[in-house]
Design a protein around this motif. Sequence first.
Motif, PDB file in Angstrom:
ATOM      1  N   GLU A  53       0.808  -1.206   0.000  1.00  0.00           N
ATOM      2  CA  GLU A  53       0.000   0.000   0.000  1.00  0.00           C
ATOM      3  C   GLU A  53       0.849   1.267   0.000  1.00  0.00           C
ATOM      4  N   GLY A  54       2.163   1.130   0.169  1.00  0.00           N
ATOM      5  CA  GLY A  54       3.039   2.293   0.211  1.00  0.00           C
ATOM      6  C   GLY A  54       3.473   2.683   1.598  1.00  0.00           C
ATOM      7  N   ALA A  55       2.947   2.033   2.609  1.00  0.00           N
ATOM      8  CA  ALA A  55       3.340   2.351   3.979  1.00  0.00           C
ATOM      9  C   ALA A  55       4.749   1.844   4.247  1.00  0.00           C
ATOM     10  N   VAL A  56       5.543   2.664   4.930  1.00  0.00           N
ATOM     11  CA  VAL A  56       6.932   2.323   5.241  1.00  0.00           C
ATOM     12  C   VAL A  56       7.115   2.375   6.748  1.00  0.00           C
ATOM     13  N   GLU A  57       7.650   1.317   7.284  1.00  0.00           N
ATOM     14  CA  GLU A  57       7.931   1.228   8.727  1.00  0.00           C
ATOM     15  C   GLU A  57       9.428   0.972   8.905  1.00  0.00           C
ATOM     16  N   CYS A  58      10.096   1.869   9.618  1.00  0.00           N
ATOM     17  CA  CYS A  58      11.539   1.781   9.794  1.00  0.00           C
ATOM     18  C   CYS A  58      11.875   1.592  11.270  1.00  0.00           C
ATOM     19  N   GLN A  59      12.946   0.860  11.502  1.00  0.00           N
ATOM     20  CA  GLN A  59      13.432   0.627  12.857  1.00  0.00           C
ATOM     21  C   GLN A  59      14.952   0.703  12.849  1.00  0.00           C
ATOM     22  N   ALA A  60      15.508   1.477  13.781  1.00  0.00           N
ATOM     23  CA  ALA A  60      16.956   1.630  13.861  1.00  0.00           C
ATOM     24  C   ALA A  60      17.595   0.346  14.354  1.00  0.00           C
ATOM     25  N   HIS A  61      18.853   0.138  13.960  1.00  0.00           N
ATOM     26  CA  HIS A  61      19.584  -1.036  14.438  1.00  0.00           C
ATOM     27  C   HIS A  61      19.703  -0.967  15.957  1.00  0.00           C
ATOM     28  N   SER A  62      19.470  -2.109  16.581  1.00  0.00           N
ATOM     29  CA  SER A  62      19.408  -2.127  18.046  1.00  0.00           C
ATOM     30  C   SER A  62      20.741  -1.768  18.689  1.00  0.00           C
ATOM     31  N   SER A  63      21.848  -2.216  18.109  1.00  0.00           N
ATOM     32  CA  SER A  63      23.151  -1.979  18.725  1.00  0.00           C
ATOM     33  C   SER A  63      24.205  -1.854  17.635  1.00  0.00           C
ATOM     34  N   PHE A  64      25.114  -0.921  17.837  1.00  0.00           N
ATOM     35  CA  PHE A  64      26.216  -0.744  16.886  1.00  0.00           C
ATOM     36  C   PHE A  64      27.134  -1.954  16.893  1.00  0.00           C
ATOM     37  N   LEU A  65      27.396  -2.497  18.066  1.00  0.00           N
ATOM     38  CA  LEU A  65      28.297  -3.643  18.172  1.00  0.00           C
ATOM     39  C   LEU A  65      27.680  -4.922  17.632  1.00  0.00           C
ATOM     40  N   ALA A  66      26.335  -4.973  17.549  1.00  0.00           N
ATOM     41  CA  ALA A  66      25.680  -6.171  17.031  1.00  0.00           C
ATOM     42  C   ALA A  66      25.683  -6.226  15.512  1.00  0.00           C
TER      43      ALA A  66
END
Length: 218
Positions: A53-66
């Motif tokens: 439908e065009g919806a975008v869901e973004c999530q930041a990376h949980s940890s830099f070291l991971a």
Amino acid sequence: AKAQAGGMLLALLGWVSSCVTTFVPLWKNLNLDLNELEVWNMGLWQVCITQEEGAVECQAHSSFLALPPELRISRLLMCVSNGLGLLGCLLAALGLDSWRACEDKPGQKQRLLLAGGAVLGTAGITTLVPVSWVAYNTVLDFWDETVPDIVPRWEFGEATFLGWFAGAFLAASGLLLACSARSTSSATPPAPACRQLPTPRGPGGGHHPHPKIADLVI
């Protein structure tokens, strides 16, 4: 002058493209066979899911070291590349022939142009290295025979190609500006030496006597 203008145009295009490549989450794409309505996109900072439908869901990376090593180092290198690209553009702009600053010091303008070209070339390398590294690991994972065929595979994202163009533009601009600085210095003629005007001599080879003011009065 044309080489300098072309070099600055490539430098600006490369720098802007490098900044966009750094922050967009389009380094990798993943299409799920079980749910073809979703497209997963991964970047250096976050993962996004795009619905049909065009919806975008973004999530930041949980940890830099991971993060995998290539993503961690790519973050650092791309940030360094953005800073070097901006610095190179500023140095090269100050060394352009059309810039009014330091007109009385052509040697200093040449050094600024050479320094800007060198910095831009370094920025191009620091852009090409992380993009190529991530692309190489993506190819290895895609053709990994130890992973079952039913497991979805990550593929190249749009940011990968944009990053290659950005690195090429930055490297080409640095080369153009450095070459234009060398050609400008070689084409600049040396300053003429000061010469003393010859003293007029009379018919007998002697100096003309200065007329007296009384002789000029009729």
